[in-house]
Design a protein around this motif. Structure first.
Motif, PDB file in Angstrom:
ATOM      1  N   HIS A  77     109.874   4.473  81.859  1.00 33.54           N
ATOM      2  CA  HIS A  77     111.167   5.338  81.838  1.00 33.54           C
ATOM      3  C   HIS A  77     110.524   6.556  82.475  1.00 33.54           C
ATOM      4  O   HIS A  77     109.595   7.313  81.937  1.00 33.54           O
ATOM      5  CB  HIS A  77     111.654   5.659  80.408  1.00 33.54           C
ATOM      6  CG  HIS A  77     112.041   4.385  79.801  1.00 33.54           C
ATOM      7  ND1 HIS A  77     113.333   4.038  79.488  1.00 33.54           N
ATOM      8  CD2 HIS A  77     111.507   3.549  79.289  1.00 33.54           C
ATOM      9  CE1 HIS A  77     113.593   2.824  78.747  1.00 33.54           C
ATOM     10  NE2 HIS A  77     112.391   2.615  78.700  1.00 33.54           N
ATOM     11  N   VAL A  78     111.175   6.886  83.669  1.00 35.23           N
ATOM     12  CA  VAL A  78     110.791   8.271  84.434  1.00 35.23           C
ATOM     13  C   VAL A  78     111.715   9.439  84.271  1.00 35.23           C
ATOM     14  O   VAL A  78     113.068   9.141  84.426  1.00 35.23           O
ATOM     15  CB  VAL A  78     110.587   7.629  85.848  1.00 35.23           C
ATOM     16  CG1 VAL A  78     110.194   8.954  86.822  1.00 35.23           C
ATOM     17  CG2 VAL A  78     109.458   6.711  85.981  1.00 35.23           C
ATOM     18  N   VAL A  79     111.248  10.463  84.181  1.00 32.48           N
ATOM     19  CA  VAL A  79     111.905  11.640  84.025  1.00 32.48           C
ATOM     20  C   VAL A  79     111.236  12.808  85.242  1.00 32.48           C
ATOM     21  O   VAL A  79     110.238  12.861  85.496  1.00 32.48           O
ATOM     22  CB  VAL A  79     112.002  12.277  82.681  1.00 32.48           C
ATOM     23  CG1 VAL A  79     112.301  13.772  82.674  1.00 32.48           C
ATOM     24  CG2 VAL A  79     112.312  11.672  81.567  1.00 32.48           C
ATOM     25  N   LEU A 133     107.330  12.730  85.071  1.00 34.51           N
ATOM     26  CA  LEU A 133     107.057  12.141  83.335  1.00 34.51           C
ATOM     27  C   LEU A 133     107.433  10.702  83.477  1.00 34.51           C
ATOM     28  O   LEU A 133     108.292  10.155  83.734  1.00 34.51           O
ATOM     29  CB  LEU A 133     107.709  13.045  82.425  1.00 34.51           C
ATOM     30  CG  LEU A 133     107.493  14.633  82.556  1.00 34.51           C
ATOM     31  CD1 LEU A 133     108.561  15.082  81.404  1.00 34.51           C
ATOM     32  CD2 LEU A 133     106.103  15.112  82.679  1.00 34.51           C
ATOM     33  N   VAL A 134     106.462   9.840  83.014  1.00 27.64           N
ATOM     34  CA  VAL A 134     106.359   8.431  82.898  1.00 27.64           C
ATOM     35  C   VAL A 134     106.195   8.292  81.194  1.00 27.64           C
ATOM     36  O   VAL A 134     105.211   8.257  80.795  1.00 27.64           O
ATOM     37  CB  VAL A 134     105.345   7.854  83.779  1.00 27.64           C
ATOM     38  CG1 VAL A 134     105.827   6.284  83.573  1.00 27.64           C
ATOM     39  CG2 VAL A 134     105.862   8.047  85.185  1.00 27.64           C
ATOM     40  N   PHE A 135     107.235   7.484  80.787  1.00 25.36           N
ATOM     41  CA  PHE A 135     107.253   7.044  79.401  1.00 25.36           C
ATOM     42  C   PHE A 135     107.036   5.656  79.139  1.00 25.36           C
ATOM     43  O   PHE A 135     107.754   5.022  79.990  1.00 25.36           O
ATOM     44  CB  PHE A 135     108.428   7.896  78.763  1.00 25.36           C
ATOM     45  CG  PHE A 135     108.405   9.436  78.615  1.00 25.36           C
ATOM     46  CD1 PHE A 135     108.008  10.059  77.516  1.00 25.36           C
ATOM     47  CD2 PHE A 135     109.079  10.004  79.726  1.00 25.36           C
ATOM     48  CE1 PHE A 135     108.008  11.343  77.489  1.00 25.36           C
ATOM     49  CE2 PHE A 135     109.227  11.543  79.542  1.00 25.36           C
ATOM     50  CZ  PHE A 135     108.418  12.112  78.616  1.00 25.36           C
ATOM     51  N   GLY A 136     106.506   5.181  78.028  1.00 21.53           N
ATOM     52  CA  GLY A 136     106.663   3.986  77.609  1.00 21.53           C
ATOM     53  C   GLY A 136     107.711   3.358  77.020  1.00 21.53           C
ATOM     54  O   GLY A 136     107.644   2.167  76.530  1.00 21.53           O
ATOM     55  N   GLY A 137     108.622   4.283  76.572  1.00 25.77           N
ATOM     56  CA  GLY A 137     109.835   3.665  75.765  1.00 25.77           C
ATOM     57  C   GLY A 137     110.931   4.698  76.306  1.00 25.77           C
ATOM     58  O   GLY A 137     111.028   5.520  76.959  1.00 25.77           O
ATOM     59  N   PRO A 138     112.225   4.431  75.461  1.00 24.67           N
ATOM     60  CA  PRO A 138     113.394   5.251  75.820  1.00 24.67           C
ATOM     61  C   PRO A 138     113.004   6.855  75.675  1.00 24.67           C
ATOM     62  O   PRO A 138     112.365   7.314  74.800  1.00 24.67           O
ATOM     63  CB  PRO A 138     114.562   4.961  74.816  1.00 24.67           C
ATOM     64  CG  PRO A 138     113.829   3.375  74.597  1.00 24.67           C
ATOM     65  CD  PRO A 138     112.650   3.278  74.677  1.00 24.67           C
ATOM     66  N   ALA A 185     116.374  18.092  82.937  1.00 21.27           N
ATOM     67  CA  ALA A 185     115.785  16.800  83.551  1.00 21.27           C
ATOM     68  C   ALA A 185     116.669  15.976  84.038  1.00 21.27           C
ATOM     69  O   ALA A 185     117.745  15.985  83.478  1.00 21.27           O
ATOM     70  CB  ALA A 185     115.383  16.570  82.071  1.00 21.27           C
ATOM     71  N   GLY A 186     116.179  15.067  84.802  1.00 25.78           N
ATOM     72  CA  GLY A 186     116.931  14.120  85.321  1.00 25.78           C
ATOM     73  C   GLY A 186     116.219  12.619  84.899  1.00 25.78           C
ATOM     74  O   GLY A 186     115.011  12.530  85.051  1.00 25.78           O
ATOM     75  N   ILE A 187     116.794  11.775  84.219  1.00 25.93           N
ATOM     76  CA  ILE A 187     116.140  10.418  83.640  1.00 25.93           C
ATOM     77  C   ILE A 187     116.938   9.284  84.520  1.00 25.93           C
ATOM     78  O   ILE A 187     117.802   8.901  84.424  1.00 25.93           O
ATOM     79  CB  ILE A 187     116.710  10.416  82.329  1.00 25.93           C
ATOM     80  CG1 ILE A 187     116.365  11.730  81.343  1.00 25.93           C
ATOM     81  CG2 ILE A 187     115.981   9.153  81.483  1.00 25.93           C
ATOM     82  CD1 ILE A 187     116.991  11.867  79.930  1.00 25.93           C
TER      83      ILE A 187
END
Length: 363
Positions: free
Chosen positions: A161-163, A194-199, A212-214
């Motif tokens: 999930h990229v922000v 920013l790269v996240f491993g979950g929602p 922020a843009g998600i």
């Protein structure tokens, strides 16, 4: 199209033809050509599709004479040659082999090996942020991007999930800690990836001044697509005015690409110059020049997104007469009444276009 190799094969001087093929690949090596460039040039030389597959990936990279480089695997009739470190290259020539095919495969394999080794060395000296910048770069060589993913510990098909976040670095740090399981982070010009491993969650708040843009969820191999979506969503976002939730929709502190629908296409296709030609946008600019312009535009956005002035007044915590007075002032400048059919949609479109114009620098 039979290609240059066929024309070379028809020459009487076999040695001269062979030297031309060797020189062809020597030039590519001297120019530090990427794997994709080598594939494209080899397809043109051979006059047929060619490909390369690394040992650590099930799918290879393939190029045809008139087709850009893309994922693919060798067909059963392809001639395959191993590259050092267990990679392989292939040529998909149908029919009889040409006299120079063996030499082409040999030099193709050697040039590819050099490019793969150089790419690996380049990736190995990168730090975390540099790896992420490479992984989200849509113009980068595909094999280098996959190597970057591997160095970052991301599997190609693992969902990320990229922000795209804009704001002071310290404030973005807070968002990164609060929003979810952070896997990677890098600055790209003035924007933070920013790269996240979950929602991604904003229930803990978005620090003041941060927007922020998600992106929608994507497999890690599609990080460039996710980064593009996050950048588009960021253009619709507004800086947070308070650290803690709740946030109303009109505050737009964290915008999700999946919720944009057709508005996402507007961000990609409408230039600032084209937006500036829209009369309604110019009218909004005139309203913004008012001493209370920011407050007036915020009122119009809430009015455009609700069914009545009374409902807008409730959201804004204002008396409905105050909102009605602001609307009447705006209508004189806009040149149409918000009571007319579709007028609120027209106003919302103008507000959206103006926000896009003012956030024209892409993430």
């Amino acid at each position: 199209m039979y290609g240059l190799l066929l024309r070379l094969s028809a020459l009487d001087a076999d040695a001269a033809s062979a030297l031309r093929v060797i020189g062809f690949y020597d030039v590519l090596v001297e120019q530090s050509a990427s794997v994709d460039v080598i594939l494209q040039r080899t397809a043109a030389l051979a006059g047929c599709a060619v490909g390369l597959r690394r040992a650590d990936t099930p799918h290879g990279r393939r190029a045809d004479v008139n087709t850009p480089v893309h994922d693919g695997t060798p067909p059963i009739w392809a001639r395959i040659r191993a590259v050092p470190e267990e990679h392989e290259v292939w040529v998909e020539r149908l029919g009889a082999e040409l006299p120079l095919d063996d030499l082409l495969l040999e030099r193709f394999a050697l040039a590819s090996s050099v490019a793969l080794s150089r790419r690996q060395r380049d990736v190995e000296v990168m730090d975390g942020p540099a790896l992420l910048r490479l992984a989200i770069d849509s113009t980068a060589d595909e094999t280098r991007r996959r190597s970057a993913l591997n160095r970052m510990g991301l599997t190609p098909n693992g969902v990320v999930h990229v922000v795209a976040a804009d704001g002071a670095p310290d404030a973005v740090d807070v968002l990164a800690r609060q929003a979810g399981h952070l896997l990677a982070r890098a600055s790209v010009d003035t924007v933070h990836a920013l790269v996240f491993g979950g929602p991604v969650s904003t229930t803990s708040g978005v620090p003041t001044g941060v927007r922020a843009g998600i992106a929608a969820p994507h497999p890690a191999v599609s990080l460039p697509d996710a980064w593009r979506e996050a950048g588009i969503a960021l253009r619709y976002a507004l800086p947070s005015r308070h650290d803690h939730p709740p946030y109303s929709l009109d505050e737009a502190v964290a915008v999700r690409y999946a919720a944009l629908g057709g508005f996402g296409l507007l961000a990609e296709r409408m230039s600032p110059e084209a937006i500036g030609e829209v009369a309604d946008v110019r009218a909004l600019d005139g309203l913004a020049d008012d001493p209370a312009g920011e407050e007036l535009l915020h009122t119009l956005e809430v009015v455009a997104s609700t069914e009545s002035i009374r409902r807008a007044a409730t959201i804004l915590h204002l008396h409905h007469n105050t909102v009605a007075h602001r609307v009447a002032r705006a209508e004189k400048v806009l040149g149409f009444s918000l009571a007319e059919p579709y007028s609120r949609s027209r106003l919302m479109l103008a507000l959206v276009l103006r926000r896009l114009r003012d956030s024209a620098e892409p993430a």
